[in-house]
Design an enzyme around this catalytic site. Sequence first.
Site: not given
Length: 717
Positions: A343, A400-402, A407, A429, A450, A453
Amino acid sequence: MIYQSPTIEVELLEDNIAHLCFNAQGSVNKFDRETIDSLNAALDSIKQNNSIKGLMLTSAKPAFIVGADITEFLGLFAEEDAVLLSWLEEANVVFNKLEDLPFPTISAINGFALGAGCETILATDFRVADTTARIGLPETKLGIIPGFGGTVRLPRVVGTDNALEWITSGKDQRPEAALNVGAIDALVAPEQLQSAALKMLKDAIAEKLDWQTRRAKKLAPLTLPKLEAMMSFATAKGMVFKVAGKHYPAPMAVVSVIEKAAQLDRAGALKVEHQAFLKLAKTEVAQSLIGIFLNDQLVKGKAKKAGKLAKKVNSAAVLGAGIMGGGIAYQSASKGTPIVMKDIAQPALDLGLGEASKLLAAQVKRGRSNPAKMAAVLNNITPALDYAPVKAADVVVEAVVEHPKVKSMVLAEVEEHVSEDAIITSNTSTISINLLAKSLKKPERFCGMHFFNPVHKMPLVEVIRGEHSSDETVASVVAYASKMGKTPIVVNDCPGFFVNRVLFPYFAGFSGLLADGADFAAIDKVMEKQFGWPMGPAYLLDVVGLDTGHHAQAVMAEGFPERMGKTGKDAIDVMFEAERFGQKNNKGFYQYSVDRRGKPKKDLDPTSYELLQGEFGERKAFESDEIIARTMIPMIIETVRCLEEGIIASPAEADMGLVYGLGFPPFRGGVFRYLDTMGVANFVALADKYAHLGGLYQVTDAMRELAANNGSYYQQA
């Protein structure tokens, strides 16, 4: 050699002890019709040999007997009652023959002795297990009860309460637990198994152990005082129903069978078991649960096949720490694949490591791990703020963030820091894999991975094949997901992939009901209590996050505007605009707080109703059937479209994706099993009734054709 067949060998050892070894030609021993016939013939040969003084059962495989051959079940259960009953009675003659031999018998148990395997060892007088053994009667997980005397012999061996717990839960038991209740008589190291079994058998032959009294107890009624029996069974009924619920009749049937058979001898008790087995075998629940088991085997078989094409994964990396990254790191490391967690921010790494530590600590607390193992797993997770440790990774999971731009940037960046043949995946997703592949120089080594959660709980992983993804890439990611203990299904790229693509039409049906004045709590109650979802749509949206749902809904609307495009504001928009994001900020459709035990608590919130009423007007009541129809029809049709378009390869994989990825009620078997049970023609007629609600309710031409031909999806597959 006293007897030999493709599944069983019997030889005579010294001291006139017969050794019956289960040794099927496949990788495991299981009780198919051939094995039952072979056991019958073997026992006849043993009985005819007057010199034999004792019998020892063993297995040449790593598992003793894994159970009945479930692939035979659906065909067998479709037979007339008389045929099925005849099969049960004939099989039980064999188990009785084993139990009635005129000398002592013993089972030497290694690995799994489940279902019919467990019923086999219960028919012998003594049982010795090694430390690898797992013993149990899992039939209730298939919607049935034991059919080869399990409900008769186990209560007479371990006592009623222990037997009820074992059979109604369907759980495998560790050998220590089996020893504690008397299901086995000794527990030894694997290398001592046969010698320990032979010693015990020789002691029985020498009358040092009373095998006759043990056997007589199994043939007689249960020795249970009447008042104690009443209390025991009344308590069991309450406890079992609380866990099993109304949709799963098999566990309650177990209680009823053992209660009815308590005052009967073996012959009478077996008749009670047979009648209950017969009744359950014909239920839709049994068909669905057996179907899930077979589908699971099919998916695992595909994953095993993929392993032959796969590149070996010795190390991995996850980009993006936090809760999701920590969950992926934990899953990989705990299953033996070291992983780098990278990260750009130390607090995120701390959060990710904290998540992994929390999950491991929970395992230790439950007795499923120990501090030494916990330390070893944590040592398999390497936190990093730069790419240096990522260079050795065979597989990289971007998490990482969607956001497409973020990405794409991270994917392009990591490609510069890994080996030429490293596989790169994205845990997205909603974002198109083909779109993300454009940021890479070698898109053939890229695909989607994918996770759902929370990662440690959800068994499914969608492996998304892009138009450039190579077969080796896809196979390697499937194999890695399997190694992580997950169930991978391969899907082709499209908006939402498979699971989210079929989930959002369900949410659209829910939103349509709210727009017409339905009460979201009433919808949740119907979908949970009657249809069987673990959470209704409102509660599920709160758990997913209404901000996440709002974003995903927009992606789906853009991808499928003719069906999923919106003409006005819906309930998800209303909640999102009011910044009611669900559990993450303690307010969504419901409001959330923490109870005295520190667990999340869900309550109705008047504000939600005010917001919805302000947008959609007064509330009104809907019948349960309409609620189910309006939410489920869109999901079902979209699932069928995914099959027709080749997004998902088979009805079996689609149903496993729904059960493992969304919690589709297992007793209904998945969308295609549900359709086949309902009848495709009946479903088409129902959907036509609601076709005026829009494209999501309009069936495909292929569905109409299948309905007209009175076809079914599993039959077609």
